[in-house]
Scaffold this active site. Structure first.
Site, short mmCIF file in Angstrom:
data_model
loop_
_atom_site.label_atom_id
_atom_site.label_comp_id
_atom_site.label_asym_id
_atom_site.label_seq_id
_atom_site.Cartn_x
_atom_site.Cartn_y
_atom_site.Cartn_z
N ASP A 177 -24.15 2.55 8.07
CA ASP A 177 -22.80 1.99 7.93
C ASP A 177 -22.64 1.53 6.49
O ASP A 177 -23.53 0.91 5.92
CB ASP A 177 -22.60 0.82 8.90
CG ASP A 177 -21.19 0.25 8.81
OD1 ASP A 177 -20.30 0.79 9.48
OD2 ASP A 177 -21.01 -0.74 8.07
N ASP A 226 -16.61 5.27 8.48
CA ASP A 226 -17.60 5.22 7.40
C ASP A 226 -19.01 5.06 7.97
O ASP A 226 -19.89 4.47 7.35
CB ASP A 226 -17.29 4.07 6.44
CG ASP A 226 -17.31 2.70 7.11
OD1 ASP A 226 -17.22 2.66 8.35
OD2 ASP A 226 -17.41 1.68 6.41
N ASN A 253 -11.07 1.38 0.18
CA ASN A 253 -10.05 2.21 0.83
C ASN A 253 -8.69 1.50 0.84
O ASN A 253 -7.65 2.13 0.62
CB ASN A 253 -10.49 2.54 2.26
CG ASN A 253 -9.70 3.67 2.88
OD1 ASN A 253 -9.66 4.77 2.34
ND2 ASN A 253 -9.07 3.40 4.00
N ASP A 270 -11.43 9.04 0.96
CA ASP A 270 -11.99 10.32 1.38
C ASP A 270 -12.97 10.87 0.34
O ASP A 270 -14.01 11.46 0.68
CB ASP A 270 -10.87 11.34 1.62
CG ASP A 270 -10.07 11.04 2.87
OD1 ASP A 270 -10.51 10.18 3.67
OD2 ASP A 270 -9.00 11.65 3.06
#
Length: 255
Positions: A108, A151, A116, A125
């Site tokens: 993670d 993610d 983001n 992305d």
């Protein structure tokens, strides 16, 4: 008097035998005498054959693309969750036969959401594809890399003899993920929380191994201490003159 029919040779058979006995240049000469209608038919058959070959190639390409979409993540190109679980079950079956272990890493990203939110999904992305490339560069050929969702990533390490290679790969991925990322001229930093599990110690099926590694990852993530804001510097007290620090009397003055 009757004659045996087996000795009779038909005109057609005689023509076939004569054709076989012709020199090659005579055969070519006969081929050149084909009618224009026959030539057009041959050209039409060749065109149909070429069209069928193109259709077959296109169909195979569509099948390959459909297979890729069925088992790969559309953004990163890594395996998707469904396919990873299938491959993990197969790796467990092989490990049973070979008396080996299967390692699993649940990864993670720490700090991705802030990037983001600040720079937008396009930048997010790009970060995810870079992370996927960095993870894939730190595993063996035959290991299974998966984008589990968002993610989160999973790496399956089939056929390992003990837990040591699993922890070593986790350390290599953690180090690689923590390298800088650039968004325009801005440098960003991410870290990875990685939980580990291993067959058969932490479970005997794919779902349980993923669950145990996920739990281990969250335990690590909960220990991350966010850096406290820097405290304001404490002002040093000014040095004042002491009460008995008085100027000396002028010479000749009163005692």
């Amino acid at each position: 008097m009757a004659y045996a029919q087996s000795e009779v040779i038909s005109d057609d058979d005689d023509a076939v035998e004569t054709s076989r006995d012709l020199p090659l240049h005579d055969v070519n000469a006969r081929a050149r005498r084909l009618s224009s209608a026959e030539l057009r038919e041959i050209d039409s058959l060749r065109a149909v054959n070429a069209h069928l070959l193109r259709e077959l190639a296109a169909m195979k390409a569509r099948e390959a693309e459909a297979q890729k979409l069925a088992e790969r993540d559309g953004l990163t190109g890594l395996y998707n969750r469904r396919r990873m679980l299938e491959l993990l079950e197969a790796a467990i079956s092989d490990a049973v036969l070979q008396d080996l272990h299967v390692g699993l890493l649940f990864i993670d990203l720490n700090g991705f959401k802030a990037i983001n939110d600040k720079y937008g999904h396009a930048a997010g992305d790009k970060i995810l594809t870079t992370v996927a490339t960095r993870i894939a560069a730190r595993v063996r050929t035959g290991d299974i890399c998966c984008r589990y969702g968002g993610d989160e990533f999973v790496v399956v390490l089939p056929g390992v003899p003990d837990p040591f290679p699993v922890s070593r790969v986790a350390d290599a991925i953690r180090e690689r993920v923590s390298l800088p990322y650039w968004i325009g001229n801005d440098q960003q930093q991410l870290t990875a929380s990685i939980g580990e599990s291993m067959y058969p110690y932490h479970g005997e099926n794919a779902a349980l191994l993923v669950h145990r590694a996920d739990e281990a990852m969250y335990r690590l993530k909960s220990r991350i201490v966010r850096p406290a804001p820097a405290a304001a510097p404490v002002a040093e007290p000014r040095l004042g003159r002491r009460r008995n620090d008085k100027a000396k009397p002028r010479s000749g003055g009163a005692p």
